[in-house]
Scaffold this motif. Structure first.
Motif, PDB file in Angstrom:
ATOM      1  N   THR A 102      43.832  48.446  34.901  1.00  0.00           N
ATOM      2  CA  THR A 102      42.588  48.509  35.674  1.00  0.00           C
ATOM      3  C   THR A 102      41.846  47.176  35.588  1.00  0.00           C
ATOM      4  OG1 THR A 102      41.336  49.362  33.794  1.00  0.00           O
ATOM      5  CG2 THR A 102      42.408  50.971  35.234  1.00  0.00           C
ATOM      6  N   ILE A 103      41.174  46.832  36.673  1.00  0.00           N
ATOM      7  CA  ILE A 103      40.387  45.591  36.689  1.00  0.00           C
ATOM      8  C   ILE A 103      39.232  45.682  35.697  1.00  0.00           C
ATOM      9  CG2 ILE A 103      38.896  44.150  38.122  1.00  0.00           C
ATOM     10  CD1 ILE A 103      40.642  44.757  40.480  1.00  0.00           C
ATOM     11  N   GLU A 149      50.738  47.957  35.473  1.00  0.00           N
ATOM     12  CA  GLU A 149      49.522  48.314  36.195  1.00  0.00           C
ATOM     13  C   GLU A 149      48.371  48.517  35.220  1.00  0.00           C
ATOM     14  OE1 GLU A 149      48.012  51.538  39.601  1.00  0.00           O
ATOM     15  OE2 GLU A 149      49.886  51.840  38.501  1.00  0.00           O
ATOM     16  N   ILE A 184      40.325  51.113  40.179  1.00  0.00           N
ATOM     17  CA  ILE A 184      40.884  49.933  40.855  1.00  0.00           C
ATOM     18  C   ILE A 184      41.851  49.244  39.902  1.00  0.00           C
ATOM     19  CG2 ILE A 184      40.334  47.765  42.006  1.00  0.00           C
ATOM     20  CD1 ILE A 184      37.531  48.829  42.493  1.00  0.00           C
ATOM     21  N   THR A 185      43.089  49.160  40.285  1.00  0.00           N
ATOM     22  CA  THR A 185      44.117  48.637  39.394  1.00  0.00           C
ATOM     23  C   THR A 185      44.679  47.321  39.923  1.00  0.00           C
ATOM     24  OG1 THR A 185      45.829  49.923  40.522  1.00  0.00           O
ATOM     25  CG2 THR A 185      44.729  50.941  38.621  1.00  0.00           C
ATOM     26  N   LEU A 186      45.413  46.677  39.039  1.00  0.00           N
ATOM     27  CA  LEU A 186      46.028  45.389  39.361  1.00  0.00           C
ATOM     28  C   LEU A 186      47.367  45.321  38.652  1.00  0.00           C
ATOM     29  CD1 LEU A 186      45.596  42.599  40.754  1.00  0.00           C
ATOM     30  CD2 LEU A 186      44.678  41.801  38.563  1.00  0.00           C
ATOM     31  N   GLU A 187      48.381  44.798  39.321  1.00  0.00           N
ATOM     32  CA  GLU A 187      49.715  44.689  38.750  1.00  0.00           C
ATOM     33  C   GLU A 187      49.861  43.323  38.074  1.00  0.00           C
ATOM     34  OE1 GLU A 187      53.359  46.548  37.913  1.00  0.00           O
ATOM     35  OE2 GLU A 187      51.680  47.350  39.104  1.00  0.00           O
ATOM     36  N   LEU A 188      50.137  43.344  36.763  1.00  0.00           N
ATOM     37  CA  LEU A 188      50.292  42.110  35.999  1.00  0.00           C
ATOM     38  C   LEU A 188      51.686  42.034  35.394  1.00  0.00           C
ATOM     39  CD1 LEU A 188      46.888  41.897  34.076  1.00  0.00           C
ATOM     40  CD2 LEU A 188      47.562  40.668  36.140  1.00  0.00           C
TER      41      LEU A 188
END
Length: 298
Positions: free
Chosen positions: A263-264, A261, A252-256
């Motif tokens: 991972t959480i 990209e 599960i990834t998140l773009e910051l």
């Protein structure tokens, strides 16, 4: 070993080095030399003191005269012991320059690190009532820290040999010989002769600079760099282990912004890694700090 209490509150223990003259400190805590701490005046305990030290543990600074002269002055004023503050954190074994001076000294004399001596001096200067206790405990045959370090080294070797099987998911492994060879080639880092020489020269220069320009600010810089590297390493290991234990959570990834990209899971474990490194950095002088240091090293 120096135990101290400031206004009835126990302070961290201090490790010192006994002089090669004077009385020998007792081995057991029940027989320790105990008394209120008192600053010498003059601070170096050289020359006649302006105050009596009857039954006290005198605290003096290094310099101006021989160690034996400091001890004789403190002893003549009635001190039950003498603590000499070093010029830095390194401790030196105090020796006598004249045998007759050493024979006449009957009180225990020890040297303590500069930071510890400055803390004691500051507390006494502010009017605090301090009681100190001096003794020399018998060192254990087997050092617990060495055993812990050996266990961590063995565990590191075992984990390294099984790492690929632990962190790689079966479904993510290459399904053909060609894919396997391609994955192995990606993990191989080629180092040229020029690169190897530059690395050796660079490392040697760094060690030389470390020796020449060793100072408090440089040590603090190394501690910060050590903590940064340890945080990244601990984060990588924890993410890999949790990804293996809880399949799918590491995907599960998140773009910051700036980071792209991520991972959480890596974001979740990062605060723990940072907190662990900060706790170690702020408690380096404690007796249990070696556990955190060895953990971060591994």
């Amino acid at each position: 070993m120096v135990k101290s209490w400031l206004d009835g509150v126990q302070r961290p223990e201090i490790v010192g080095v006994s002089a090669r003259f004077g009385a020998t400190l007792p081995r057991y805590l029940s027989e320790a030399v105990k008394g209120p701490a008192l600053l010498t005046n003059p601070v170096t305990s050289c020359g006649k003191l302006s105050s009596k030290l009857s039954g006290t543990i005198a605290l003096a600074m290094r310099g101006d005269c021989d160690f034996t002269d400091k001890a004789k002055v403190a002893q003549s004023a009635g001190a039950a012991g003498l603590m000499v503050t070093s010029d830095d954190e390194e401790l030196y074994e105090m020796v006598c320059s004249r045998n007759e001076s050493a024979i006449s000294i009957t009180i225990p004399v020890i040297m303590i690190p500069k930071s510890a001596g400055d803390n004691l001096r500051k507390s006494l200067s502010n009017g605090g009532r301090m009681v100190v206790l001096l003794y020399s405990p018998i060192r254990p045959v087997v050092d617990i820290s060495a055993v812990y370090l050996w266990l961590m080294a063995v565990a590191t070797v075992i984990c390294a040999s099984l790492w690929s099987n632990i962190v790689l998911d079966d479904q993510d492994q290459p399904s053909s010989v060609e894919n396997i060879n391609g994955a192995i080639e990606k993990e191989i880092i080629e180092i040229s002769t020029k690169g190897a020489i530059l690395f050796i020269v660079g490392a040697s220069v760094f060690l030389l600079l470390l020796y020449v320009f060793m100072s408090k600010w440089f040590i603090k810089l190394l501690v910060v760099l050590f903590c940064i590297g340890s945080i990244l390493g601990m984060q990588f290991i924890m993410v890999s282990l949790f990804s293996r234990m809880f399949r799918g959570c590491g995907r599960i990834t998140l773009e910051l912004p700036l980071l792209g990209e991520v991972t959480i899971l890596s974001i979740v474990v990062l605060p723990f890694c940072v907190a662990f490194a900060i706790v170690w950095a702020t408690h380096q002088e404690s007796s249990y700090a070696w556990i955190g240091q060895d953990t971060l090293v591994r």
